[in-house]
Write an enzyme that holds these catalytic residues in place. Structure first.
Site, PDB file in Angstrom:
ATOM      1  CG  ASN A 157      -1.730  -1.022   0.996  1.00 23.32           C
ATOM      2  OD1 ASN A 157      -2.527  -1.093  -0.008  1.00 23.32           O
ATOM      3  ND2 ASN A 157      -2.381  -1.651   2.424  1.00 23.32           N
ATOM      4  CB  CYS A 179      -7.097  -5.392  -1.968  1.00 22.05           C
ATOM      5  SG  CYS A 179      -7.549  -4.660  -0.587  1.00 22.05           S
ATOM      6  CG  HIS A 180      -7.444  -9.169   2.541  1.00 19.22           C
ATOM      7  ND1 HIS A 180      -6.152  -9.444   3.159  1.00 19.22           N
ATOM      8  CD2 HIS A 180      -7.794  -8.074   3.422  1.00 19.22           C
ATOM      9  CE1 HIS A 180      -6.049  -8.560   4.260  1.00 19.22           C
ATOM     10  NE2 HIS A 180      -6.908  -7.702   4.418  1.00 19.22           N
ATOM     11  CG  HIS A 216      -7.823   0.200   0.987  1.00 19.04           C
ATOM     12  ND1 HIS A 216      -6.516   0.446   1.342  1.00 19.04           N
ATOM     13  CD2 HIS A 216      -7.979  -1.442   1.125  1.00 19.04           C
ATOM     14  CE1 HIS A 216      -5.776  -0.736   1.530  1.00 19.04           C
ATOM     15  NE2 HIS A 216      -6.705  -1.896   1.408  1.00 19.04           N
TER      16      HIS A 216
END
Length: 462
Positions: A157, A179-180, A216
Site C-alpha cells: 500500500n 486486496c482481500h 479500499h
C-alpha cells in the site's frame, strides 16, 4: 518452468520483501498446499538477514504434515539475481520503517486530524506514497530489464499508486494489485443471507458480486447468491444493525481490538447511497469527509471501529521477530495455515491450471467507462492461461460517482507529481483531501513537518 502432465515444475518466483515476518509466512503456507506447482522462491530484502531467516523457515515447510508441494527457498542479496528470468514477481514491502509510519498516522493528530489506518488515503497515505513511488520506479525498471514477461503481484500500500507507478515506468508490465477487503464484505453478505433467509453452508466464493471503484474504496453494485438478489436482504440486515452494529460469531479480528469493526460505517454508506461499500470500516472512513466518521476519538468509538496505533504495530513486530527466532532454533513449529488470500490461486490460473474470476487493481481499459482511461481501478478480472482480462463493471452509479472520481483524481495527481519530483504538486492534492479539513496555512505546516520526519526516504525530491 516446465509442464509435466497436470503439474507445473521449476517455476521461479521472485519475492521482493522476502524478509517479511507476516505476508511471506502466509504465502509459504498457501503455496505449500497447492499440489500441482513447484519450483524456487527467491527471497530479496534490503534486510538480508531477514531473508536468510525466511530461507531456512521456508525450506522447512515441505516437511510439515499437510504440505502437498515442494518449494526451495533461496535468499538473495541482490535484486537482479532474484528477478533474473523470474516467472512471477511478488512485491510486499514496508516503505520506510514504522517510525516513518508513526509520523504519517499520528502527527496529523496535532492538527485534529485522525486516521484509522493511514496507508492509503489522507495525509498518511499521500506521504507514504512519496516514499513508495521512487522504490516502485526502481523495481519497475529492474523488472523491465531482467524479467519483462513475468507476472507481477503487488500487495504493498498505497495499492493504487504502487500499481500506477509500475505501469507509468514500464507500460508493458503484466502487473496487478491484490486486496482481500472485498472478501470480508462477501463474508458479511453470507452472514446476512444466513441470518435473514436461513441459508446454510454458503461459501464466500458463492457470493457473486460486481465490484468497482478504487482500492479500499471499492463498491458492489450487484450481489447474487444463486437466484437470490442480495440487495433487499442486505438492506433489511443493515437497517437492523445500523444502531448496534454487527459482530457475527467468530468475527473478533485475528489481530486485536485495534483492527475491529462493527460494520456501522458500511451500513451507513449503504443506507445513504443504495450501494454496498466493499472495504473495512477503517479504510472506508478515511475516504469520506473527516467530520463524518473520524472527527475525534469519541466519534470513532460511536461508529464502532478503531484507530490502529503504530505503537501496536511496533510491539507486534517484536513479537514476530521473537516468533522467527524460535522457529529458527526449533522452539516453535511453523504453522501451516491458509490465509484466504488468492495470490496462489491467481498464479495457478495464469499457469492454465484453473480459471478464476476475482477482484484486482489494474489500469482502466474501459471496465469502468466513466473513470479516466489508464487510471488504476479495482474491478473483477478473469484469470486464464497467461491472460488477465478485466470484467466490464459498468459506470459508477451517479450517487457515489463524485466520491470515487475525486479519490481517483487525487491519486492520479499524486503519482504524476511524485514522478516529476514536484512537491508543490503533491501538496495541491494533499490540501484538497477531505480529511485535511484545516486552513491552508496549517495544512502547509503539517505537510512540511511530515516531509521532514521522513526526509531520509525523500532525498530524490530535494
Amino acid at each position: 518452468m516446465k509442464y509435466v502432465g497436470s503439474n507445473v515444475e521449476d517455476i521461479k518466483i521472485a519475492y521482493i520483501g522476502g524478509g517479511s515476518r507476516g505476508w511471506a509466512w502466509g504465502f509459504m503456507s498457501d503455496i505449500a498446499v497447492a499440489e500441482d506447482i513447484s519450483g524456487t522462491v527467491y527471497l530479496y530484502d534490503i534486510d538480508y538477514d531477514a531473508a536468510k531467516a525466511n530461507e531456512k523457515i521456508g525450506n522447512s515447510v515441505k516437511y510439515i504434515s499437510g504440505a502437498k508441494s515442494s518449494w526451495q527457498y533461496k535468499a538473495s542479496d541482490n535484486i537482479e539475481e532474484a528477478l533474473q528470468a523470474a516467472d512471477f514477481v511478488i512485491i510486499s514491502i514496508l516503505p520506510g520503517t514504522f517510525d516513518e509510519m508513526e509520523s504519517d498516522v499520528h502527527l496529523p493528530e496535532k492538527y485534529g486530524i485522525y486516521q484509522s489506518v493511514g496507508d492509503t488515503a489522507g495525509a498518511g497515505g499521500i506521504v507514504r506514497a512519496l516514499r513508495t513511488i521512487p522504490m516502485f520506479e526502481e523495481i519497475a525498471e529492474k523488472i523491465k530489464k531482467y524479467c519483462p514477461d513475468a507476472w507481477v503481484i503487488n500487495y504493498t500500500n498505497p495499492m493504487t499508486m504502487c500499481v500506477k507507478t509500475l505501469y507509468s515506468v514500464f507500460p508493458e508490465i503484466k502487473a496487478f494489485g491484490c486486496c482481500h477487503e472485498v472478501f470480508g464484505t462477501q463474508k458479511l453478505l453470507k452472514s446476512a443471507l444466513e441470518e435473514m433467509c436461513g441459508f446454510k453452508n454458503i461459501k464466500r466464493e458463492d457470493i457473486k458480486v460486481n465490484v468497482l471503484g478504487v482500492n479500499h474504496f471499492t463498491w458492489i453494485t450487484k450481489a447474487q447468491y444463486k437466484d437470490t438478489d442480495i440487495f433487499p436482504v442486505y438492506r433489511e440486515f443493515a437497517d437492523k444493525y445500523r444502531e448496534s452494529g454487527y459482530k457475527g460469531e467468530g468475527d473478533e479480528n485475528w489481530l486485536n481490538r485495534f483492527f475491529s469493526s462493527t460494520q456501522k460505517v458500511k451500513f451507513d454508506l449503504f443506507l445513504r447511497y443504495g450501494y454496498i461499500a466493499a472495504a473495512g470500516d477503517r479504510h472506508l472512513a478515511e475516504f469520506c469527509p473527516g467530520d463524518w466518521y473520524l472527527k475525534d476519538k469519541k466519534t470513532v468509538e460511536e461508529w464502532g471501529f478503531a484507530l490502529t496505533p503504530v505503537s501496536w504495530r511496533k510491539e507486534d513486530l517484536q513479537r514476530r521477530l521473537e516468533k522467527s527466532r524460535k522457529m529458527l532454533i526449533g522452539e516453535e513449529k511453523f504453522e501451516l495455515k491458509e490465509t484466504g488470500e488468492e495470490g496462489v490461486e491467481q498464479i495457478r490460473a495464469l499457469l492454465g491450471l484453473r480459471d478464476l474470476v476475482t477482484n484486482v487493481n489494474i489500469p482502466n481499459y474501459g471496465q469502468i467507462p466513466n473513470l479516466p482511461t489508464g487510471a488504476v481501478v479495482e474491478t473483477n478480472a478473469c484469470f486464464r492461461a497467461n491472460s488477465l482480462m478485466p470484467v466490464f463493471a459498468g459506470n459508477i452509479p451517479q450517487e457515489i460517482y463524485p466520491m470515487i472520481n475525486r479519490v481517483c483524481a487525487e491519486q492520479e495527481n499524486v503519482v504524476k507529481a511524485a514522478l516529476r519530483r514536484d512537491i508543490d504538486g503533491v501538496f495541491n492534492a494533499f490540501v484538497t483531501d477531505p480529511n485535511i479539513n484545516i486552513p491552508i496555512d496549517e495544512a502547509r505546516s503539517l505537510f512540511n513537518e511530515m516531509l521532514e520526519n521522513t526526509r531520509e526516504y525523500l532525498k530524490m525530491y530535494f
